[in-house]
Design an enzyme around this catalytic site. Structure first.
Site, mmCIF file in Angstrom:
data_model
loop_
_atom_site.group_PDB
_atom_site.id
_atom_site.type_symbol
_atom_site.label_atom_id
_atom_site.label_comp_id
_atom_site.label_asym_id
_atom_site.label_seq_id
_atom_site.Cartn_x
_atom_site.Cartn_y
_atom_site.Cartn_z
ATOM 1 N N HIS A 338 0.510 -1.113 0.411
ATOM 2 C CA HIS A 338 -0.335 -0.141 -0.114
ATOM 3 C C HIS A 338 0.611 1.263 0.157
ATOM 4 O O HIS A 338 2.181 0.977 0.476
ATOM 5 C CB HIS A 338 -0.996 -0.209 1.434
ATOM 6 C CG HIS A 338 0.099 -0.207 2.675
ATOM 7 N ND1 HIS A 338 -0.168 1.517 2.930
ATOM 8 C CD2 HIS A 338 -0.093 -0.697 3.511
ATOM 9 C CE1 HIS A 338 0.781 0.866 4.000
ATOM 10 N NE2 HIS A 338 0.592 0.106 4.884
ATOM 11 N N CYS A 356 3.773 -4.945 6.540
ATOM 12 C CA CYS A 356 2.928 -4.094 5.140
ATOM 13 C C CYS A 356 4.195 -4.048 4.478
ATOM 14 O O CYS A 356 5.509 -3.421 4.676
ATOM 15 C CB CYS A 356 2.262 -3.235 4.705
ATOM 16 S SG CYS A 356 0.799 -3.357 5.528
#
Length: 429
Positions: A338, A356
């Site tokens: 992301h 992430c």
């Protein structure tokens, strides 16, 4: 079938022991027939052959239907016709309903005919098997049976994917059942599951759980592959008086081969399309207290805008609510690719995320527009290994490990007849 020959010289083409025996037999035969074969007035004349021996009588073909039994009642709607034939050069199977209408189907293996779709409940059918021998004469046998009434206990079969979708080259085919399939029934179910790919690629089904089975090829799907899969579960017994509710077919294709590789050592992601590098992106992975998983994952879902809410995390330091752009889920545990504009200074240098794959908004936007659900990503060199089952981790297992999840032996093919011309994938199980 062995045929005799009228050519005396044919004995010279047999194996040596046979030739010796043939010579003895032939010598005796000549001695016995010399007087009859010699013309009047000839002295010591050799024998004169007038053609060969008559051909053996050609065997007659025969056929038998072994299942369903003749006049059987309450036959499952998934019934296949089992038959055998002897001395046949050609065998044909025909099934008709009580109205005389032919049922579409095909021979799927040695002595098995399978209808193209589940038979109707509470209906009488007649199967006819015709075997034709070398003599050209057909031998026919018939058997009549009646299918069971529609059962009240039915298991629904669903697919994660639907017709017309385009997916990534790492996409597993995911089939779910509304009720657990007992282990000793899974082989029967799997034999009714067919995958056809164009171009053809070797692959296998793998039972993730009693309610879920997946299929992947040995290596990533080839770019722009057409994939058709069929689960012929209608009327199929699944244990405990439960039966498959209906058949299921799905037609999809893959897009370009977009493959992502993340290296913790360099803090970079390399993006390839059809084998060529199209971009290298600086990234930041999970810090030591919340490391990213090393392993092979695929994109599970894509969210252009979402909110990360981790307020239920037991560690107060990991609790936050944050607006996120261009999120691509990799694990059920919450690892995503992301946009992370707040960590741009660390990207390509050090790990600061909660697990992430962080990148700039511009790069996340670009990548979001390149990928599809099912595109694979491999993360290397982090402190934690990916746990199988935490996402679609089908590619995190070796081929040998994946094969062990099949309910039927490797190398056995499941075959469902179809009237559509297709290039069939090589199915290991």
């Amino acid at each position: 079938m062995t045929r005799r020959t009228s050519d005396p010289g044919s004995a010279t083409r047999r194996p040596a022991p046979f030739r010796a025996l043939a010579a003895v037999v032939l010598a005796g035969a000549l001695a016995f027939t010399a007087t009859a074969c010699t013309k009047a007035g000839e002295q010591g004349g050799g024998p004169s052959f007038q053609g060969g021996s008559e051909a053996e009588e050609k065997p007659k073909a025969s056929a038998a239907i072994t299942a369903p039994a003749a006049d059987a009642k309450d036959v499952p709607a998934s019934a296949e016709i089992a038959f055998n034939s002897k001395d046949a050069v050609e065998t044909a199977v025909e099934v008709k309903n009580a109205a005389g209408e032919a049922v579409k189907g095909a021979v799927t293996g040695a002595g098995t005919w399978l209808p193209e779709k589940a038979l109707e409940y509470g209906t009488t059918y007649t199967a006819t098997v015709t075997a034709t021998g070398d003599d050209g004469k057909p031998a026919t046998t018939t058997s009549t049976f009646t299918t069971m009434a529609k059962p009240g206990k039915q298991i629904r079969v669903t697919s994660f994917l639907g017709d017309g979708q385009t997916v990534g080259v790492g996409m597993p085919l995911i089939v779910k059942f509304s009720r657990a399939v007992p282990e000793d029934y899974r082989d029967d179910v799997q034999r009714r599951m067919t995958v056809r790919a164009t171009p053809a690629q070797e692959g296998i089904w793998h039972w993730v759980s009693p309610t879920e089975v997946r299929y992947r090829p040995k290596t990533y799907w080839k770019a722009n592959t057409k994939i058709f899969y069929k689960i012929q579960a209608g009327g199929l017994p699944m244990g405990g008086g439960w039966y498959g509710r209906s058949d299921l077919t799905v037609d999809i294709k893959t897009g370009p081969a977009v493959v992502m590789t993340v290296d913790n050592k360099t803090k970079k992601m390399t993006v390839k399309r059809d084998g060529k590098v199209i971009k290298t992106i600086p990234i930041s992975l999970g810090k030591k207290s919340t490391p990213s998983s090393s392993g092979t994952m695929v994109v599970i879902e894509k969210l252009k805008k979402t909110v990360f809410n981790t307020m239920d995390d037991p560690n107060p330091a990991n609790r936050y609510i944050t607006d996120i752009e261009y999120a691509q889920r990799l694990t059920w545990g919450g690892e995503f690719i992301h946009a992370a504009p707040w960590s741009v200074a660390s990207q390509g240098r050090t790990n600061v995320s909660h697990g992430c794959v962080n990148m700039s908004t511009a790069n996340a936007n670009w990548l979001f527009n390149q990928t599809r659900v099912g595109d694979p990503i491999q993360v290397k060199g982090t402190e934690r290994k990916l746990e199988n089952g935490n996402g679609w981790t089908d590619w995190n297992m070796s081929w040998d490990q994946y094969v062990k999840g099949s309910a039927i032996p490797a190398g056995e093919t499941a075959a469902t007849p179809s009237t559509e011309p297709t290039t069939e994938a090589t199915t290991t199980g």
